[in-house]
Scaffold this active site. Structure first.
Site, PDB file in Angstrom:
ATOM      1  N   PHE A  11       0.865  -1.184   0.000  1.00  0.00           N
ATOM      2  CA  PHE A  11       0.000   0.000   0.000  1.00  0.00           C
ATOM      3  C   PHE A  11       0.901   1.233   0.000  1.00  0.00           C
ATOM      4  O   PHE A  11       1.898   1.269   0.713  1.00  0.00           O
ATOM      5  CB  PHE A  11      -0.915  -0.025   1.230  1.00  0.00           C
ATOM      6  CG  PHE A  11      -2.159   0.780   1.058  1.00  0.00           C
ATOM      7  CD1 PHE A  11      -3.240   0.266   0.364  1.00  0.00           C
ATOM      8  CD2 PHE A  11      -2.250   2.050   1.584  1.00  0.00           C
ATOM      9  CE1 PHE A  11      -4.400   1.006   0.204  1.00  0.00           C
ATOM     10  CE2 PHE A  11      -3.401   2.804   1.432  1.00  0.00           C
ATOM     11  CZ  PHE A  11      -4.478   2.281   0.739  1.00  0.00           C
ATOM     12  N   SER A  43       0.222  -2.377   5.797  1.00  0.00           N
ATOM     13  CA  SER A  43       0.892  -2.455   7.099  1.00  0.00           C
ATOM     14  C   SER A  43       0.122  -3.318   8.091  1.00  0.00           C
ATOM     15  O   SER A  43       0.721  -4.024   8.902  1.00  0.00           O
ATOM     16  CB  SER A  43       1.095  -1.053   7.679  1.00  0.00           C
ATOM     17  OG  SER A  43       2.003  -0.326   6.878  1.00  0.00           O
ATOM     18  N   PHE A  44      -1.202  -3.291   8.021  1.00  0.00           N
ATOM     19  CA  PHE A  44      -2.012  -4.089   8.940  1.00  0.00           C
ATOM     20  C   PHE A  44      -1.768  -5.591   8.753  1.00  0.00           C
ATOM     21  O   PHE A  44      -1.962  -6.377   9.675  1.00  0.00           O
ATOM     22  CB  PHE A  44      -3.500  -3.763   8.747  1.00  0.00           C
ATOM     23  CG  PHE A  44      -4.382  -4.304   9.830  1.00  0.00           C
ATOM     24  CD1 PHE A  44      -4.454  -3.669  11.064  1.00  0.00           C
ATOM     25  CD2 PHE A  44      -5.142  -5.444   9.625  1.00  0.00           C
ATOM     26  CE1 PHE A  44      -5.270  -4.163  12.077  1.00  0.00           C
ATOM     27  CE2 PHE A  44      -5.964  -5.953  10.626  1.00  0.00           C
ATOM     28  CZ  PHE A  44      -6.024  -5.307  11.852  1.00  0.00           C
ATOM     29  N   ASP A  45      -1.307  -5.974   7.578  1.00  0.00           N
ATOM     30  CA  ASP A  45      -1.061  -7.383   7.255  1.00  0.00           C
ATOM     31  C   ASP A  45       0.326  -7.863   7.669  1.00  0.00           C
ATOM     32  O   ASP A  45       0.653  -9.033   7.474  1.00  0.00           O
ATOM     33  CB  ASP A  45      -1.238  -7.595   5.745  1.00  0.00           C
ATOM     34  CG  ASP A  45      -2.584  -7.099   5.266  1.00  0.00           C
ATOM     35  OD1 ASP A  45      -3.604  -7.608   5.759  1.00  0.00           O
ATOM     36  OD2 ASP A  45      -2.622  -6.183   4.415  1.00  0.00           O
ATOM     37  N   VAL A  68       1.892   4.849   6.400  1.00  0.00           N
ATOM     38  CA  VAL A  68       0.474   4.962   6.739  1.00  0.00           C
ATOM     39  C   VAL A  68       0.102   6.440   6.637  1.00  0.00           C
ATOM     40  O   VAL A  68       0.423   7.238   7.514  1.00  0.00           O
ATOM     41  CB  VAL A  68       0.186   4.398   8.152  1.00  0.00           C
ATOM     42  CG1 VAL A  68      -1.293   4.535   8.491  1.00  0.00           C
ATOM     43  CG2 VAL A  68       0.617   2.936   8.230  1.00  0.00           C
ATOM     44  N   ILE A  69      -0.555   6.768   5.537  1.00  0.00           N
ATOM     45  CA  ILE A  69      -0.879   8.161   5.214  1.00  0.00           C
ATOM     46  C   ILE A  69      -2.296   8.483   5.679  1.00  0.00           C
ATOM     47  O   ILE A  69      -3.212   7.670   5.549  1.00  0.00           O
ATOM     48  CB  ILE A  69      -0.724   8.390   3.692  1.00  0.00           C
ATOM     49  CG1 ILE A  69       0.758   8.206   3.321  1.00  0.00           C
ATOM     50  CG2 ILE A  69      -1.229   9.761   3.294  1.00  0.00           C
ATOM     51  CD1 ILE A  69       1.039   8.230   1.845  1.00  0.00           C
ATOM     52  N   GLU A  72      -9.336  10.494   5.182  1.00  0.00           N
ATOM     53  CA  GLU A  72     -10.434  11.337   5.648  1.00  0.00           C
ATOM     54  C   GLU A  72     -10.957  10.933   7.025  1.00  0.00           C
ATOM     55  O   GLU A  72     -11.708  11.667   7.637  1.00  0.00           O
ATOM     56  CB  GLU A  72     -11.572  11.282   4.627  1.00  0.00           C
ATOM     57  CG  GLU A  72     -11.093  11.623   3.232  1.00  0.00           C
ATOM     58  CD  GLU A  72     -11.924  12.696   2.584  1.00  0.00           C
ATOM     59  OE1 GLU A  72     -13.006  13.003   3.088  1.00  0.00           O
ATOM     60  OE2 GLU A  72     -11.458  13.227   1.578  1.00  0.00           O
ATOM     61  N   THR A  73     -10.571   9.743   7.488  1.00  0.00           N
ATOM     62  CA  THR A  73     -11.042   9.250   8.787  1.00  0.00           C
ATOM     63  C   THR A  73      -9.832   8.972   9.687  1.00  0.00           C
ATOM     64  O   THR A  73      -8.697   9.251   9.320  1.00  0.00           O
ATOM     65  CB  THR A  73     -11.854   7.946   8.619  1.00  0.00           C
ATOM     66  OG1 THR A  73     -10.971   6.916   8.172  1.00  0.00           O
ATOM     67  CG2 THR A  73     -12.991   8.120   7.631  1.00  0.00           C
ATOM     68  N   HIS A  75      -8.799   6.028  10.418  1.00  0.00           N
ATOM     69  CA  HIS A  75      -8.367   4.665  10.090  1.00  0.00           C
ATOM     70  C   HIS A  75      -6.850   4.498  10.236  1.00  0.00           C
ATOM     71  O   HIS A  75      -6.372   3.475  10.739  1.00  0.00           O
ATOM     72  CB  HIS A  75      -8.810   4.338   8.658  1.00  0.00           C
ATOM     73  CG  HIS A  75      -8.486   2.961   8.216  1.00  0.00           C
ATOM     74  ND1 HIS A  75      -9.125   1.851   8.708  1.00  0.00           N
ATOM     75  CD2 HIS A  75      -7.580   2.504   7.315  1.00  0.00           C
ATOM     76  CE1 HIS A  75      -8.640   0.773   8.135  1.00  0.00           C
ATOM     77  NE2 HIS A  75      -7.697   1.133   7.285  1.00  0.00           N
TER      78      HIS A  75
END
Length: 136
Positions: A11, A43-45, A68-69, A72-73, A75
């Site tokens: 990602f 990154s979560f993986d 990790v950019i 809008e939330t 997350h």
């Protein structure tokens, strides 16, 4: 010789691949062998791939690479909170260093590009910890 593994998030590929190249070059400069590189979707993986590398007796430590950019939330915060916690847990479980080379959270794409060298810092951190653990 010190042998490390790397886990790279795909990602934000344009940023993470530049980070990977910097990390590999720096490892070579330090005389460290990059034994395996595992690519994961995001990154979560990473934790499962990190665990796979830590289980390999030929690998002394692991470097994580990701960006990790901020979207809008919130997350991005959830991702970083969980990944960083799990990385620490795995390092302690396997008694091997896992260096955090994931930039973020809360950064813009421009800030992520400016932090590409964070991957080199993660390699340096991992190598220093490996040397520390091997010396005692």
């Amino acid at each position: 010789m010190i042998r490390i593994g790397m886990v790279v998030a795909e990602f934000n590929y344009d940023i993470t691949m530049m980070m990977l190249e910097r990390a590999r070059s720096y490892a070579e400069f330090l005389g460290v062998e990059v034994h395996k590189i595992l690519r994961v979707p995001g990154s979560f993986d990473m934790p499962l791939a990190i665990k796979k590398l830590l289980m390999d007796n030929d690998i002394d430590g692991v470097v994580t690479i990701g960006a990790v950019i901020k979207g809008e939330t919130d997350h991005h915060k959830i991702i970083m909170d969980n990944v960083s916690r799990k990385i620490t847990d795995l390092s302690l479980e396997y008694n091997k260093p896992v260096a955090l080379g994931i930039s973020g959270p809360g950064e813009s794409r421009l800030q992520a590009e400016a932090r590409i060298d964070m991957a080199k810092e993660a390699v340096e951190s991992c190598v220093k910890m490996i040397k520390l653990l091997k010396s005692n």
